[in-house]
Enzyme design. Structure first.
Site, PDB file in Angstrom:
ATOM      1  CG  ASN A 214      -0.197  -0.097   2.500  1.00  0.00           C
ATOM      2  OD1 ASN A 214       0.513   0.826   2.852  1.00  0.00           O
ATOM      3  ND2 ASN A 214      -0.327  -1.211   3.205  1.00  0.00           N
ATOM      4  CG  ASP A 283      -7.369  -5.476   6.424  1.00  0.00           C
ATOM      5  OD1 ASP A 283      -6.942  -5.480   7.593  1.00  0.00           O
ATOM      6  OD2 ASP A 283      -7.897  -4.478   5.891  1.00  0.00           O
ATOM      7  CE  LYS A 293       8.289 -12.728 -14.416  1.00  0.00           C
ATOM      8  NZ  LYS A 293       9.206 -12.179 -15.404  1.00  0.00           N
ATOM      9  CG  PHE A 327      -2.845   6.044  13.059  1.00  0.00           C
ATOM     10  CD1 PHE A 327      -2.147   5.999  14.242  1.00  0.00           C
ATOM     11  CD2 PHE A 327      -2.766   7.190  12.276  1.00  0.00           C
ATOM     12  CE1 PHE A 327      -1.378   7.077  14.655  1.00  0.00           C
ATOM     13  CE2 PHE A 327      -1.993   8.275  12.663  1.00  0.00           C
ATOM     14  CZ  PHE A 327      -1.304   8.216  13.858  1.00  0.00           C
ATOM     15  CE  LYS A 341     -11.346   0.609  10.515  1.00  0.00           C
ATOM     16  NZ  LYS A 341     -10.602   1.312   9.518  1.00  0.00           N
ATOM     17  CE  LYS A 345      -9.244  -3.144  13.790  1.00  0.00           C
ATOM     18  NZ  LYS A 345      -8.153  -3.142  12.842  1.00  0.00           N
TER      19      LYS A 345
HETATM   20  O1  PMT Z   1       3.188   6.122   6.526  1.00  0.00           O
HETATM   21  P1  PMT Z   1       2.633   7.430   5.995  1.00  0.00           P
HETATM   22  O2  PMT Z   1       2.908   7.597   4.520  1.00  0.00           O
HETATM   23  O3  PMT Z   1       3.073   8.598   6.817  1.00  0.00           O
HETATM   24  O4  PMT Z   1       1.028   7.358   6.088  1.00  0.00           O
HETATM   25  C1  PMT Z   1       0.398   7.376   7.330  1.00  0.00           C
HETATM   26  C2  PMT Z   1      -0.827   6.450   7.347  1.00  0.00           C
HETATM   27  C3  PMT Z   1      -1.871   6.936   6.365  1.00  0.00           C
HETATM   28  C4  PMT Z   1      -0.434   5.013   7.005  1.00  0.00           C
HETATM   29  C5  PMT Z   1      -1.386   6.519   8.825  1.00  0.00           C
HETATM   30  O5  PMT Z   1      -1.765   7.833   9.108  1.00  0.00           O
HETATM   31  C6  PMT Z   1      -2.582   5.582   9.010  1.00  0.00           C
HETATM   32  O6  PMT Z   1      -3.732   5.951   8.786  1.00  0.00           O
HETATM   33  N1  PMT Z   1      -2.317   4.321   9.447  1.00  0.00           N
HETATM   34  C7  PMT Z   1      -3.330   3.266   9.604  1.00  0.00           C
HETATM   35  C8  PMT Z   1      -3.655   2.683   8.241  1.00  0.00           C
HETATM   36  C9  PMT Z   1      -4.592   1.499   8.326  1.00  0.00           C
HETATM   37  O7  PMT Z   1      -4.184   0.421   8.034  1.00  0.00           O
HETATM   38  O8  PMT Z   1      -5.789   1.740   8.807  1.00  0.00           O
HETATM   39  P2  PMT Z   1      -6.894   0.547   9.001  1.00  0.00           P
HETATM   40  O9  PMT Z   1      -8.169   1.267   9.217  1.00  0.00           O
HETATM   41  O10 PMT Z   1      -6.832  -0.441   7.895  1.00  0.00           O
HETATM   42  O11 PMT Z   1      -6.465  -0.195  10.332  1.00  0.00           O
HETATM   43  C10 PMT Z   1      -6.875   0.260  11.616  1.00  0.00           C
HETATM   44  C11 PMT Z   1      -5.815  -0.060  12.639  1.00  0.00           C
HETATM   45  O12 PMT Z   1      -5.679  -1.481  12.758  1.00  0.00           O
HETATM   46  C12 PMT Z   1      -4.445   0.475  12.325  1.00  0.00           C
HETATM   47  O13 PMT Z   1      -3.879   0.956  13.539  1.00  0.00           O
HETATM   48  C13 PMT Z   1      -3.682  -0.718  11.806  1.00  0.00           C
HETATM   49  O14 PMT Z   1      -2.280  -0.655  12.142  1.00  0.00           O
HETATM   50  C14 PMT Z   1      -4.338  -1.864  12.558  1.00  0.00           C
HETATM   51  N2  PMT Z   1      -4.368  -3.147  11.813  1.00  0.00           N
HETATM   52  C15 PMT Z   1      -5.008  -3.258  10.633  1.00  0.00           C
HETATM   53  C16 PMT Z   1      -5.048  -4.486   9.977  1.00  0.00           C
HETATM   54  C17 PMT Z   1      -4.381  -5.586  10.563  1.00  0.00           C
HETATM   55  N3  PMT Z   1      -4.382  -6.778   9.970  1.00  0.00           N
HETATM   56  N4  PMT Z   1      -3.733  -5.439  11.738  1.00  0.00           N
HETATM   57  C18 PMT Z   1      -3.703  -4.244  12.365  1.00  0.00           C
HETATM   58  O15 PMT Z   1      -3.122  -4.112  13.448  1.00  0.00           O
END
Ligand code: PMT
Length: 405
Positions: A214, A283, A293, A327, A341, A345
């Site tokens: 991503n 995810d 390949k 985040f 969320k 979580k």
């Molecule tokens: O790295 P940069 O370029 O500075 O960009 C910053 C950012 C956009 C990545 C950051 O600000 C941000 O939003 N990070 C969270 C991105 C994300 O994956 O969001 P989510 O809504 O999919 O996940 C929610 C939370 O669950 C996040 O804290 C994530 O780390 C966590 N998660 C998600 C999926 C997973 N399988 N395990 C997790 O722990």
């Protein structure tokens, strides 16, 4: 705006250079005075073309320094006197000219000489035309100065005084004030605590030459790690692939996939007090990774995916004393999704960014976020650079950590 006397007794030198944003600095000086700072204003010659020293003299309650060869009160050398007494030198607005001079080692007036002689932190708040700000020479100077330990408050985006549109506006005064307060009063308030930060993307292999990932660069997470280290914490930074240099003094663990990140995070979790999960974790991962390949055959190609563990949700199930900050990168219904969320979580609070906004989210140096709490409360924050935001996040996490006892 918080005008509590947080700066009482702090000797703050404000260097004012010649840009149209000078008129905003009058308000800043007034706010710094209200915060109890012992203010000393230096104006360059071009700054005096915009505003007369009398303005700052009245607002700071002290004579304004304008020349290198004025006498200091004790007949010491003025620039050395000011430099050694300062708890912080802030240059606002900082023009391309002053940045270039300091980056080039030039000290030909009082302000640049004070900067050269200062042992305290120096904070630049650039403001200039967008093309000047994007000029590779200015960018290089800023990068060099950052590398040397100078601090910056990123300018904002919008309509500039010259009529152009883009980055170059002096940052929000509230953000500047917050940076000044932080740098002039180094709290070290996370001393004795361990902060774990996840940063960057994960990558999920498809075959030996391809993977899914991503847009995360790691900027947000590395800023949190830098802020936590600056506040005296022991920092564990678990980073997906990123070209960024890890902040000094942090324990960096590099991973690639979500499964690797999961394993390291779970292993280090018992030793941590605060966890900030900025990483953009995949995810899903391809169910089977091809050993060779994949060759092109038909017009379409289908891949089957399997769920990755949700690291944050797993931490939420296992947390004891820890404060968990997640985040959320959203493109729609930010508040509704974030409220769900944070509860699902079991976080202590969540930092939600709408990644479709300019100046927010992936790759940007700034972010625009809302803090979302499990009781549904939402606290919106203005656009700010990622380091300032990182400090806000950690201050809030510490508040909750102390409350939890
Ligand atoms: O790295 P940069 O370029 O500075 O960009 C910053 C950012 C956009 C990545 C950051 O600000 C941000 O939003 N990070 C969270 C991105 C994300 O994956 O969001 P989510 O809504 O999919 O996940 C929610 C939370 O669950 C996040 O804290 C994530 O780390 C966590 N998660 C998600 C999926 C997973 N399988 N395990 C997790 O722990």
């Amino acid at each position: 705006m918080d005008l509590s006397p947080a700066l009482a007794g702090k000797y703050i030198t404000v260097g004012v250079t010649g840009g149209i944003a000078v008129f905003k600095v009058a308000q800043l000086v007034s706010n710094l005075k209200a915060r109890g700072a012992d203010l000393h204003v230096i104006m360059t010659r071009s700054a005096q073309e915009f505003v007369r020293p009398l303005t700052f003299q009245v607002l700071s309650g002290r004579p304004v320094y304008t020349g290198l060869f004025e006498h200091s009160s004790h007949y010491n050398v003025l620039h050395v006197d000011v430099a050694t007494q300062s708890d912080l030198v802030v240059v606002v607005p900082a023009t391309a000219n002053v940045l270039g001079k300091v980056a080039g080692g030039i000290a030909d007036d009082l302000l640049t000489t004070v900067i050269m002689a200062a042992a305290c932190p120096v904070l630049f708040c650039p403001a200039m035309n967008v093309n000047m700000y994007n000029n590779p020479v200015v960018r290089r100077n800023i990068d060099d100065l950052r590398g040397l330990g100078y601090h910056f408050v990123e300018p904002g985006v919008g309509r500039l005084a010259c009529g152009a549109q883009g980055r170059g506006r002096l940052a929000d005064l509230e953000v500047i004030l917050e940076n000044i307060t932080r740098l002039a009063t180094p709290a070290g308030n996370l001393r004795g605590l361990t902060v774990m930060v996840t940063a960057g993307p994960t990558i999920e292999p498809i075959d030996p030459v391809r993977y899914l990932t991503n847009r995360s660069t790691g900027k947000m997470g590395y800023a949190v790690a830098e802020a936590a280290a600056g506040k005296g914490a022991k920092v564990i930074l678990i980073s997906g692939p990123s070209v960024l240099t890890p902040p000094r003094g942090v324990d960096i663990v590099r991973v690639e996939t979500a499964l690797q990140m999961f394993n390291v995070v779970m292993e280090r979790f018992p030793e941590t007090d605060i966890v900030v999960k900025t990483a953009a974790v995949a995810d899903y991962r391809p169910k089977d990774v091809a050993r060779q390949k994949i060759k092109k055959k038909g017009d379409t190609l289908s891949l089957e995916f399997t769920r990755n563990p949700d690291i944050l949700a797993e931490l939420g199930r296992n947390k004891t004393r820890q404060i968990l900050v997640g985040f959320a990168a959203e493109t729609e219904d930010l508040e509704r999704n974030a409220r769900q969320k944070v509860v699902r979580k079991n976080m202590d609070f969540l930092v939600a960014n709408d990644v479709t906004q300019s100046g927010a989210g992936f790759g940007a140096d700034t972010n625009i976020v809302k803090f979302v709490f499990p009781d549904g409360t939402i606290k919106p924050l203005p656009l700010m650079d990622k380091l300032t935001l990182a400090h806000r996040i950690l201050d809030n996490a510490l508040l909750l950590f102390n409350k939890k006892g």
